[in-house]
Scaffold this motif. Structure first.
Motif, PDB file in Angstrom:
ATOM      1  N   UNK A  47      34.033  51.130  43.536  1.00 28.23           N
ATOM      2  CA  UNK A  47      34.348  50.040  44.462  1.00 28.23           C
ATOM      3  C   UNK A  47      34.867  48.808  43.727  1.00 28.23           C
ATOM      4  N   UNK A  48      34.479  48.655  42.468  1.00 31.53           N
ATOM      5  CA  UNK A  48      34.977  47.570  41.636  1.00 31.53           C
ATOM      6  C   UNK A  48      35.859  48.205  40.575  1.00 31.53           C
ATOM      7  N   UNK A  49      37.128  47.818  40.560  1.00 32.90           N
ATOM      8  CA  UNK A  49      38.077  48.459  39.650  1.00 32.90           C
ATOM      9  C   UNK A  49      38.622  47.460  38.634  1.00 32.90           C
ATOM     10  N   UNK A  50      38.990  48.002  37.489  1.00 37.97           N
ATOM     11  CA  UNK A  50      39.584  47.215  36.422  1.00 37.97           C
ATOM     12  C   UNK A  50      40.988  47.745  36.164  1.00 37.97           C
ATOM     13  N   UNK A  51      41.837  46.886  35.676  1.00 40.08           N
ATOM     14  CA  UNK A  51      43.197  47.301  35.376  1.00 40.08           C
ATOM     15  C   UNK A  51      43.451  47.468  33.890  1.00 40.08           C
ATOM     16  N   UNK A  52      42.444  47.204  33.081  1.00 41.77           N
ATOM     17  CA  UNK A  52      42.640  47.262  31.641  1.00 41.77           C
ATOM     18  C   UNK A  52      42.782  48.657  31.124  1.00 41.77           C
TER      19      UNK A  52
ATOM     20  N   UNK B 151      37.548  46.152  44.964  1.00 39.47           N
ATOM     21  CA  UNK B 151      37.517  44.802  44.417  1.00 39.47           C
ATOM     22  C   UNK B 151      38.034  44.867  42.986  1.00 39.47           C
ATOM     23  N   UNK B 152      39.083  44.113  42.715  1.00 39.60           N
ATOM     24  CA  UNK B 152      39.669  44.046  41.369  1.00 39.60           C
ATOM     25  C   UNK B 152      38.928  42.957  40.596  1.00 39.60           C
ATOM     26  N   UNK B 153      38.294  43.322  39.505  1.00 42.13           N
ATOM     27  CA  UNK B 153      37.485  42.380  38.730  1.00 42.13           C
ATOM     28  C   UNK B 153      38.346  41.653  37.697  1.00 42.13           C
ATOM     29  N   UNK B 154      39.220  40.782  38.194  1.00 39.49           N
ATOM     30  CA  UNK B 154      40.101  40.005  37.320  1.00 39.49           C
ATOM     31  C   UNK B 154      39.283  39.031  36.464  1.00 39.49           C
TER      32      UNK B 154
ATOM     33  N   UNK C  82      32.232  40.564  48.936  1.00 38.94           N
ATOM     34  CA  UNK C  82      33.365  41.501  48.896  1.00 38.94           C
ATOM     35  C   UNK C  82      32.894  42.910  48.538  1.00 38.94           C
ATOM     36  N   UNK C  83      32.070  43.017  47.511  1.00 40.26           N
ATOM     37  CA  UNK C  83      31.569  44.331  47.098  1.00 40.26           C
ATOM     38  C   UNK C  83      30.741  44.942  48.228  1.00 40.26           C
ATOM     39  N   UNK C  84      29.905  44.156  48.896  1.00 37.18           N
ATOM     40  CA  UNK C  84      29.118  44.660  50.028  1.00 37.18           C
ATOM     41  C   UNK C  84      30.026  45.148  51.155  1.00 37.18           C
ATOM     42  N   UNK C  85      31.150  44.488  51.347  1.00 40.24           N
ATOM     43  CA  UNK C  85      32.086  44.870  52.417  1.00 40.24           C
ATOM     44  C   UNK C  85      32.713  46.234  52.165  1.00 40.24           C
ATOM     45  N   UNK C  86      32.693  46.708  50.924  1.00 42.11           N
ATOM     46  CA  UNK C  86      33.264  48.032  50.649  1.00 42.11           C
ATOM     47  C   UNK C  86      32.486  49.138  51.360  1.00 42.11           C
ATOM     48  N   UNK C  87      31.227  48.879  51.684  1.00 43.25           N
ATOM     49  CA  UNK C  87      30.434  49.872  52.419  1.00 43.25           C
ATOM     50  C   UNK C  87      30.952  50.039  53.848  1.00 43.25           C
ATOM     51  N   UNK C  88      31.501  48.972  54.412  1.00 46.48           N
ATOM     52  CA  UNK C  88      32.017  49.005  55.784  1.00 46.48           C
ATOM     53  C   UNK C  88      33.501  49.342  55.858  1.00 46.48           C
TER      54      UNK C  88
ATOM     55  N   UNK D 253      50.168  42.885  35.969  1.00 45.70           N
ATOM     56  CA  UNK D 253      50.017  44.213  35.342  1.00 45.70           C
ATOM     57  C   UNK D 253      48.634  44.790  35.614  1.00 45.70           C
ATOM     58  N   UNK D 254      47.626  43.942  35.518  1.00 49.21           N
ATOM     59  CA  UNK D 254      46.255  44.388  35.748  1.00 49.21           C
ATOM     60  C   UNK D 254      46.055  44.830  37.195  1.00 49.21           C
ATOM     61  N   UNK D 255      46.601  44.066  38.123  1.00 51.44           N
ATOM     62  CA  UNK D 255      46.467  44.437  39.543  1.00 51.44           C
ATOM     63  C   UNK D 255      47.165  45.760  39.821  1.00 51.44           C
ATOM     64  N   UNK D 256      48.350  45.959  39.242  1.00 46.12           N
ATOM     65  CA  UNK D 256      49.066  47.220  39.436  1.00 46.12           C
ATOM     66  C   UNK D 256      48.267  48.391  38.857  1.00 46.12           C
ATOM     67  N   UNK D 257      47.708  48.196  37.675  1.00 44.10           N
ATOM     68  CA  UNK D 257      46.907  49.258  37.054  1.00 44.10           C
ATOM     69  C   UNK D 257      45.629  49.528  37.849  1.00 44.10           C
ATOM     70  N   UNK D 258      45.013  48.462  38.368  1.00 44.26           N
ATOM     71  CA  UNK D 258      43.796  48.636  39.171  1.00 44.26           C
ATOM     72  C   UNK D 258      44.100  49.397  40.458  1.00 44.26           C
ATOM     73  N   UNK D 259      45.213  49.069  41.099  1.00 45.45           N
ATOM     74  CA  UNK D 259      45.604  49.798  42.317  1.00 45.45           C
ATOM     75  C   UNK D 259      45.866  51.264  42.018  1.00 45.45           C
ATOM     76  N   UNK D 260      46.521  51.531  40.904  1.00 50.08           N
ATOM     77  CA  UNK D 260      46.809  52.918  40.517  1.00 50.08           C
ATOM     78  C   UNK D 260      45.514  53.673  40.223  1.00 50.08           C
TER      79      UNK D 260
END
Length: 93
Positions: free
Chosen positions: A88-93, A36-39, A24-30, A68-75
């Motif tokens: 490319x790897x985001x956290x929602x915390x 990628x949300x690091x839940x 998934x992380x490699x796919x961010x290059x393409x 909540x974490x996914x919403x924060x990560x998207x924001x």
């Protein structure tokens, strides 16, 4: 009784999960809009967010925390009125 961690489960195969995450992380290059949300990292210290009998599915509290974490990560990844985050790897915390 101690809460089971997903890594304690006989059904969890860490190497496969890690390969999937790397892919998934490699796919961010393409795909420049992919993040990628690091839940797994966020929930690691909260075994109470998982059902004790399967360690994979969330409890009600875990589902709320994940939403909540996914919403924060998207924001964080795509802030309104600003360019998308370069992370490319985001956290929602």
């Amino acid at each position: 009784q101690r809460q089971m961690c997903i890594r304690d489960s006989p059904y969890y195969e860490p190497a496969g999960a890690e390969r999937f995450t790397r892919a998934l992380v490699d796919a961010t290059a393409r795909h420049p809009d992919l993040r990628v949300h690091d839940w797994a990292r966020e929930s690691r210290s909260h075994p109470d967010w998982y059902l004790s009998d399967d360690a994979n599915h969330n409890t009600e509290a875990g589902a709320v925390a994940k939403a909540r974490s996914m919403a924060a990560a998207l924001t964080a990844a795509f802030p309104a009125g600003r360019p998308a985050s370069a992370e490319k790897v985001v956290l929602g915390e």
